[in-house]
Write a protein that holds these residues in place. Structure first.
Motif, PDB file in Angstrom:
ATOM      1  N   LYS A 101       0.891  -1.204   0.117  1.00 29.65           N
ATOM      2  CA  LYS A 101      -0.204   0.009  -0.078  1.00 29.65           C
ATOM      3  C   LYS A 101       0.751   1.244   0.014  1.00 29.65           C
ATOM      4  O   LYS A 101       0.356   2.167  -0.920  1.00 29.65           O
ATOM      5  CB  LYS A 101      -0.940  -0.106   1.161  1.00 29.65           C
ATOM      6  CG  LYS A 101      -1.977  -0.701   1.170  1.00 29.65           C
ATOM      7  CD  LYS A 101      -2.801  -0.742   2.360  1.00 29.65           C
ATOM      8  CE  LYS A 101      -3.911  -1.729   2.568  1.00 29.65           C
ATOM      9  NZ  LYS A 101      -4.547  -1.710   3.740  1.00 29.65           N
ATOM     10  N   LEU A 102       1.982   1.236   0.785  1.00 33.97           N
ATOM     11  CA  LEU A 102       2.716   2.485   0.723  1.00 33.97           C
ATOM     12  C   LEU A 102       3.832   2.563  -0.666  1.00 33.97           C
ATOM     13  O   LEU A 102       4.014   3.774  -0.890  1.00 33.97           O
ATOM     14  CB  LEU A 102       3.769   2.026   2.039  1.00 33.97           C
ATOM     15  CG  LEU A 102       3.355   2.289   3.176  1.00 33.97           C
ATOM     16  CD1 LEU A 102       4.436   1.900   4.385  1.00 33.97           C
ATOM     17  CD2 LEU A 102       2.951   3.759   3.685  1.00 33.97           C
ATOM     18  N   LYS A 103       3.687   1.693  -1.341  1.00 31.17           N
ATOM     19  CA  LYS A 103       4.511   1.704  -2.675  1.00 31.17           C
ATOM     20  C   LYS A 103       3.752   2.377  -3.564  1.00 31.17           C
ATOM     21  O   LYS A 103       4.192   3.157  -4.689  1.00 31.17           O
ATOM     22  CB  LYS A 103       4.824   0.247  -3.071  1.00 31.17           C
ATOM     23  CG  LYS A 103       6.012  -0.246  -2.385  1.00 31.17           C
ATOM     24  CD  LYS A 103       6.385  -1.619  -3.152  1.00 31.17           C
ATOM     25  CE  LYS A 103       5.845  -2.323  -4.106  1.00 31.17           C
ATOM     26  NZ  LYS A 103       5.995  -3.355  -4.943  1.00 31.17           N
ATOM     27  N   ASP A 104       2.216   2.376  -3.313  1.00 32.45           N
ATOM     28  CA  ASP A 104       1.272   2.942  -4.125  1.00 32.45           C
ATOM     29  C   ASP A 104       1.132   4.593  -3.849  1.00 32.45           C
ATOM     30  O   ASP A 104       0.436   5.377  -4.654  1.00 32.45           O
ATOM     31  CB  ASP A 104      -0.068   2.329  -4.118  1.00 32.45           C
ATOM     32  CG  ASP A 104      -0.053   1.026  -4.728  1.00 32.45           C
ATOM     33  OD1 ASP A 104       1.103   0.698  -5.478  1.00 32.45           O
ATOM     34  OD2 ASP A 104      -0.846   0.154  -4.329  1.00 32.45           O
ATOM     35  N   LEU A 105       1.738   5.161  -2.735  1.00 35.93           N
ATOM     36  CA  LEU A 105       1.522   6.427  -2.623  1.00 35.93           C
ATOM     37  C   LEU A 105       2.239   7.188  -3.429  1.00 35.93           C
ATOM     38  O   LEU A 105       3.276   7.009  -3.767  1.00 35.93           O
ATOM     39  CB  LEU A 105       1.792   6.696  -1.169  1.00 35.93           C
ATOM     40  CG  LEU A 105       1.161   6.200  -0.138  1.00 35.93           C
ATOM     41  CD1 LEU A 105       1.540   6.461   1.443  1.00 35.93           C
ATOM     42  CD2 LEU A 105      -0.259   6.376  -0.002  1.00 35.93           C
TER      43      LEU A 105
END
Length: 174
Positions: A170-174
């Motif tokens: 999820k953090l990679k998608d920020l």
């Protein structure tokens, strides 16, 4: 170091940082945070240490808060201070609070609305009477809490913690 210690050593060596970096290995068994800090402290002449957990995503926005935390630590002659954030600022809303926090003192009473985010300053005196072995830093913190001597500083930054692979993705998608 323990896990992937060869990779860490190689990375530090190959980067050729303009810093004096000493790598301290846990040995044959992982020492956990408390044992690892004590192991490191026993190999240093320094009395005070700033420790960062690698599973927090640290950004330059923390800089001023950490400097202020350090000023409080030294000006009040503390032996510990932890960086905390209100759990409402956590990216991972599944994280529950670790502590209560009031007047710079940390406790575990009432609602636990604050999360330790992985930065602390401590003096090696709080590790006295410990042997270099596997132990959690929570043992030290609980003792200090009971004495009303566990201190904190509140961060106002959004907290990003690499809780698990799902959160990482999820953090990679920020």
């Amino acid at each position: 170091t323990f896990y992937l210690k060869e990779h860490i050593s190689s990375f530090i060596k190959n980067k050729n940082f303009n810093l004096d970096i000493h790598i301290v290995e846990d040995g044959e068994i992982i020492l956990d945070t408390g044992g690892g800090i004590l192991n490191m402290a026993s190999k240093s002449d320094e009395d005070d240490f700033m420790v960062f957990n690698p599973d927090t995503i640290w950004s330059k926005e923390y800089r001023d808060e950490i400097i202020k935390m350090e000023e409080i630590y030294f000006s009040n002659k503390l032996q510990n201070i932890l960086l905390l954030v209100n759990k409402k600022l956590s990216f991972d809303q599944n994280l529950t609070g670790d502590f209560n926090f009031s007047n710079n003192l940390i406790s575990k009473k009432d609602k636990l609305d604050f999360i330790y985010i992985g930065c602390q300053i401590l003096n090696k005196k709080i590790l006295l009477n410990q042997n270099i072995s596997k132990f959690s830093i929570l043992n030290i913190w609980n003792k200090l809490m009971n004495q009303k001597k566990l201190y904190g500083f509140e961060s106002k930054q959004k907290f990003y913690h690499l809780t698990d692979l799902k959160t990482f993705n999820k953090l990679k998608d920020l």
